[in-house]
Design a protein around this motif. Structure first.
Motif, PDB file in Angstrom:
ATOM      1  N   GLU A  21       0.833  -1.197   0.000  1.00  0.00           N
ATOM      2  CA  GLU A  21       0.000   0.000   0.000  1.00  0.00           C
ATOM      3  C   GLU A  21       0.869   1.248   0.000  1.00  0.00           C
ATOM      4  N   CYS A  82      -8.174   3.926  -0.396  1.00  0.00           N
ATOM      5  CA  CYS A  82      -9.048   4.083   0.761  1.00  0.00           C
ATOM      6  C   CYS A  82      -8.536   5.234   1.620  1.00  0.00           C
ATOM      7  N   CYS A  85      -7.785   3.589   5.526  1.00  0.00           N
ATOM      8  CA  CYS A  85      -6.691   2.657   5.826  1.00  0.00           C
ATOM      9  C   CYS A  85      -5.543   2.721   4.823  1.00  0.00           C
ATOM     10  N   ARG A  87      -5.507   1.378   1.847  1.00  0.00           N
ATOM     11  CA  ARG A  87      -5.513   0.256   0.900  1.00  0.00           C
ATOM     12  C   ARG A  87      -5.584   0.808  -0.519  1.00  0.00           C
ATOM     13  N   THR A  88      -4.819   0.208  -1.416  1.00  0.00           N
ATOM     14  CA  THR A  88      -4.715   0.704  -2.780  1.00  0.00           C
ATOM     15  C   THR A  88      -4.943  -0.430  -3.765  1.00  0.00           C
ATOM     16  N   CYS A 121     -12.692   1.571   1.257  1.00  0.00           N
ATOM     17  CA  CYS A 121     -12.629   0.177   0.832  1.00  0.00           C
ATOM     18  C   CYS A 121     -13.753  -0.606   1.519  1.00  0.00           C
ATOM     19  N   ASP A 123     -13.689  -2.980   3.689  1.00  0.00           N
ATOM     20  CA  ASP A 123     -13.453  -3.193   5.121  1.00  0.00           C
ATOM     21  C   ASP A 123     -13.707  -1.944   5.958  1.00  0.00           C
TER      22      ASP A 123
END
Length: 125
Positions: A21, A82, A85, A87-88, A121, A123
């Motif tokens: 990420e 995201c 967090c 996230r990518t 994302c 999550d």
């Protein structure tokens, strides 16, 4: 200009490979320290910016912070990111004709492009 390889540069590249990420210089510095590599924070910043300038690392701004990620081999730099967090996910870019049409409509020529789409994302939703 040929850039010489250094222990620090190698360690930073390896750390980026281990972290899929986008990551801040501070978090990467902390990760390096936790894994036994002692490099000054200023060196981490300098090396990350050098990698980004050379086109070897992607960089984005999120919440006023600059984040870095090692570039993929395909040369495209398009992501869903995201905002909570980090996230990518790499995504397919819009078509070249769409990009050129938008640019033409505003009197621009396209030199290069990147695309980052920010949201939550699954999550974090």
């Amino acid at each position: 200009m040929v850039q010489r390889q250094t222990r620090q540069k190698d360690a930073i590249r390896e750390a980026l490979r281990e972290n899929d990420e986008f990551i801040s210089a501070q978090d990467l510095h902390r990760w390096l320290e936790e894994h036994g590599t002692h490099i000054g924070l200023a060196t981490v910043y300098r090396q990350l910016n050098a990698l980004a300038d050379a086109g070897l690392a992607d960089t984005i701004r999120l919440d006023g912070q600059q984040l870095f990620r090692l570039c993929g081999d395909d040369g495209h730099h398009h992501h869903l990111v995201c905002v909570r967090c980090g996230r990518t996910v790499e995504i397919e870019p819009p078509s070249e004709s769409w990009l050129r049409g938008i640019a033409d409509a505003h009197g621009f020529t396209v030199e290069s492009h990147t695309l980052e789409v920010f949201g939550l994302c699954p999550d974090c939703r």
